[in-house]
Design an enzyme around this catalytic site. Structure first.
Site, PDB file in Angstrom:
ATOM      1  N   ARG A 125      36.982 -26.908 -20.991  1.00  0.00           N
ATOM      2  CA  ARG A 125      36.815 -27.909 -20.197  1.00  0.00           C
ATOM      3  C   ARG A 125      37.617 -27.721 -18.976  1.00  0.00           C
ATOM      4  NH1 ARG A 125      41.579 -28.436 -19.252  1.00  0.00           N
ATOM      5  NH2 ARG A 125      41.086 -30.118 -17.763  1.00  0.00           N
ATOM      6  N   GLY A 126      37.101 -28.371 -17.982  1.00  0.00           N
ATOM      7  CA  GLY A 126      37.616 -28.080 -16.462  1.00  0.00           C
ATOM      8  C   GLY A 126      36.465 -27.701 -15.654  1.00  0.00           C
ATOM      9  N   ARG A 137      27.180 -31.481 -19.968  1.00  0.00           N
ATOM     10  CA  ARG A 137      28.077 -32.604 -19.218  1.00  0.00           C
ATOM     11  C   ARG A 137      27.646 -32.709 -17.721  1.00  0.00           C
ATOM     12  NH1 ARG A 137      34.396 -31.770 -19.780  1.00  0.00           N
ATOM     13  NH2 ARG A 137      34.392 -33.900 -19.348  1.00  0.00           N
ATOM     14  N   GLN A 167      44.630 -35.088 -21.556  1.00  0.00           N
ATOM     15  CA  GLN A 167      44.653 -33.464 -20.797  1.00  0.00           C
ATOM     16  C   GLN A 167      46.153 -33.353 -20.278  1.00  0.00           C
ATOM     17  OE1 GLN A 167      42.038 -35.920 -20.701  1.00  0.00           O
ATOM     18  NE2 GLN A 167      40.089 -34.510 -20.198  1.00  0.00           N
ATOM     19  N   ASP A 179      36.281 -32.441  -9.993  1.00  0.00           N
ATOM     20  CA  ASP A 179      34.861 -32.065 -10.604  1.00  0.00           C
ATOM     21  C   ASP A 179      33.684 -31.775  -9.704  1.00  0.00           C
ATOM     22  OD1 ASP A 179      36.801 -33.429 -12.826  1.00  0.00           O
ATOM     23  OD2 ASP A 179      35.644 -31.947 -13.960  1.00  0.00           O
TER      24      ASP A 179
HETATM   25  C1  LIG Z   1      39.936 -27.349 -12.298  1.00  0.00           C
HETATM   26  S1  LIG Z   1      38.814 -28.629 -12.562  1.00  0.00           S
HETATM   27  C2  LIG Z   1      39.679 -29.778 -13.738  1.00  0.00           C
HETATM   28  C3  LIG Z   1      39.414 -31.199 -13.634  1.00  0.00           C
HETATM   29  O1  LIG Z   1      38.296 -31.286 -14.733  1.00  0.00           O
HETATM   30  C4  LIG Z   1      38.911 -32.132 -15.841  1.00  0.00           C
HETATM   31  O2  LIG Z   1      37.880 -33.034 -16.536  1.00  0.00           O
HETATM   32  P1  LIG Z   1      37.749 -32.453 -17.984  1.00  0.00           P
HETATM   33  O3  LIG Z   1      38.938 -32.483 -18.634  1.00  0.00           O
HETATM   34  O4  LIG Z   1      36.809 -33.933 -18.479  1.00  0.00           O
HETATM   35  O5  LIG Z   1      36.703 -31.275 -18.285  1.00  0.00           O
HETATM   36  C5  LIG Z   1      39.642 -32.911 -14.818  1.00  0.00           C
HETATM   37  O6  LIG Z   1      38.779 -34.092 -14.167  1.00  0.00           O
HETATM   38  C6  LIG Z   1      40.062 -32.248 -13.936  1.00  0.00           C
HETATM   39  O7  LIG Z   1      40.733 -32.828 -13.004  1.00  0.00           O
END
Ligand SMILES: CSC[C@H]1O[C@H](OP(=O)(O)O)[C@H](O)[C@@H]1O
Length: 367
Positions: free
Chosen positions: A54-55, A91, A201, A242
């Site tokens: 994720r990220g 996603r 997270q 994001d």
């Molecule tokens: C470096 S992008 C990180 C960004 O992505 C995360 O979302 P997710 O954990 O749902 O993929 C989160 O919004 C972070 O800030």
């Protein structure tokens, strides 16, 4: 980054079967370090949708390798379109996914089929290497901001939300890259880590990352940030994102908007760190034009963690018959953003500044 002295990226090609992908299963951290192998398009798609990876930048890089794995199995036009469609559906919010898939499709669609797989792996590798260099540059630009607050050896207290560390990218991270560089430069930096309900997270991933790197940090509940800002405990906020619109609106993990409001109310700078691949040049208004992912209610009604006997357990924390809503992101209007930390420098969160910093991307029409 290193885990217990061993250098890691968040994904890499398997050491024996060079066509399959190895990842760090982020759903198992911090309790276990598991590195499953992804050998099919469906395995890659599941890893993204179920948040094993994720990220925003890492989602894009993983999807790029998903296309390459699909091309090795079947380099036909139909298989290419199927791979793009399947991965795009994993996603909806992080723009890096669309960015990476459009890049892969652009390279492959007119490419000779017998060479598609090799070319796809090379392009995915290039996306990964570029991400590492981009995030290193974000770190350097963000380091200057932290240094400017480290006057006379004063500790710099930074609040971050969710995880925008090295495991949210191929390496270095975005919001955490400046923090790692400040720590490595000997600056006394301390991070307040929002736990970031419901997927935690922050509590599970950011705390784990910072701990492995020796960065001082304190995990706090999501609702404590405003209280700490009111009492002067926070010097600055740095978060990831994001998707940023061409006018500087910022979409990030749910709860980010509330931190931006509290920061503005307390006169605390609120920075967003991002690679330019996270900018959606086709839209201006984040509130109306960014799709907000709605995830399963069970992420709200249950919690998973390590029980005191050492086992991994999932417990219900909401009455069985109580409905739950689970929007995964929110939008912070550009007016609440002090600056965007990009690979080219600090940019004001407005259309003119973004266009000046990235002139080659002029605002585009929606595809
Ligand atoms: C470096 S992008 C990180 C960004 O992505 C995360 O979302 P997710 O954990 O749902 O993929 C989160 O919004 C972070 O800030």
């Amino acid at each position: 980054m290193k885990i217990d002295g061993t250098a890691f990226r968040s994904l890499w090609l398997d050491e024996t079967d060079h066509w399959s992908l190895r990842i760090i299963d982020q759903t198992k951290l911090p309790w276990a370090l598991e590195m499953p192998r992804l050998a099919t398009l469906d395995e890659v798609a599941h890893a993204i949708s179920a948040m094993l990876v994720r990220g925003a930048p890492l989602i894009g890089a993983t999807a790029a390798y998903g296309v390459a794995i699909a091309m090795r199995a079947d380099p036909s036009d139909h298989a290419l379109q199927h791979a793009i469609t399947t991965l795009a559906a994993t996603r909806p919010t992080a723009i890096n996914l669309r960015w990476a898939l459009q890049r892969m499709q652009g390279v492959l669609q007119d490419h000779p089929k017998p060479e598609r797989a090799e070319t796809a792996y090379a392009e995915a590798a290039a996306i990964c290497d570029e991400d590492v260099a981009t995030n290193r540059a974000i770190g350097k630009h963000g380091l200057a901001l932290i240094k400017s607050r480290a006057t006379a050896g004063k500790r710099v207290n930074i609040l971050t939300h969710c995880n925008a560390g090295w495991i949210a990218t191929v390496d270095w991270g975005t919001a955490l890259a400046p923090i790692y560089m400040a720590h490595d430069a000997g600056i006394d930096v301390h991070v307040y880590v929002d736990e970031t309900r419901p997927r935690n997270q922050g509590a599970s991933l950011t705390a784990w990352e910072l701990g492995k790197h020796g960065v001082k940090h304190t995990v706090i509940v999501d609702n404590a940030g405003g209280h700490l800002m009111q009492r002067g405990a926070i010097d600055m906020v740095i978060v990831g994102t994001d998707r940023v619109t061409n006018a500087g609106d910022v979409c990030n993990k749910i709860g980010t908007y509330l931190k931006a409001l509290a920061a503005r109310d307390n006169g605390i700078p609120f920075y967003v760190a991002l690679p330019s691949s996270t900018i959606d040049w086709t839209i201006a208004d984040g509130l109306t034009d960014i799709p907000i992912e709605e995830r399963a209610a069970t992420e709200v009604t249950t919690m998973t963690g390590r029980a005191l006997d050492g086992s991994i357990a999932t417990i219900r924390i909401v009455p069985k018959d109580s409905p739950a809503a689970n929007p995964a992101f929110d939008v912070t209007p550009a007016r609440l953003v002090s600056g965007l930390i990009t690979e080219r420098g600090i940019c004001a969160a407005d259309a003119a500044s973004l266009a000046a910093m990235f002139p080659e991307y002029r605002t585009q029409e929606a595809a």
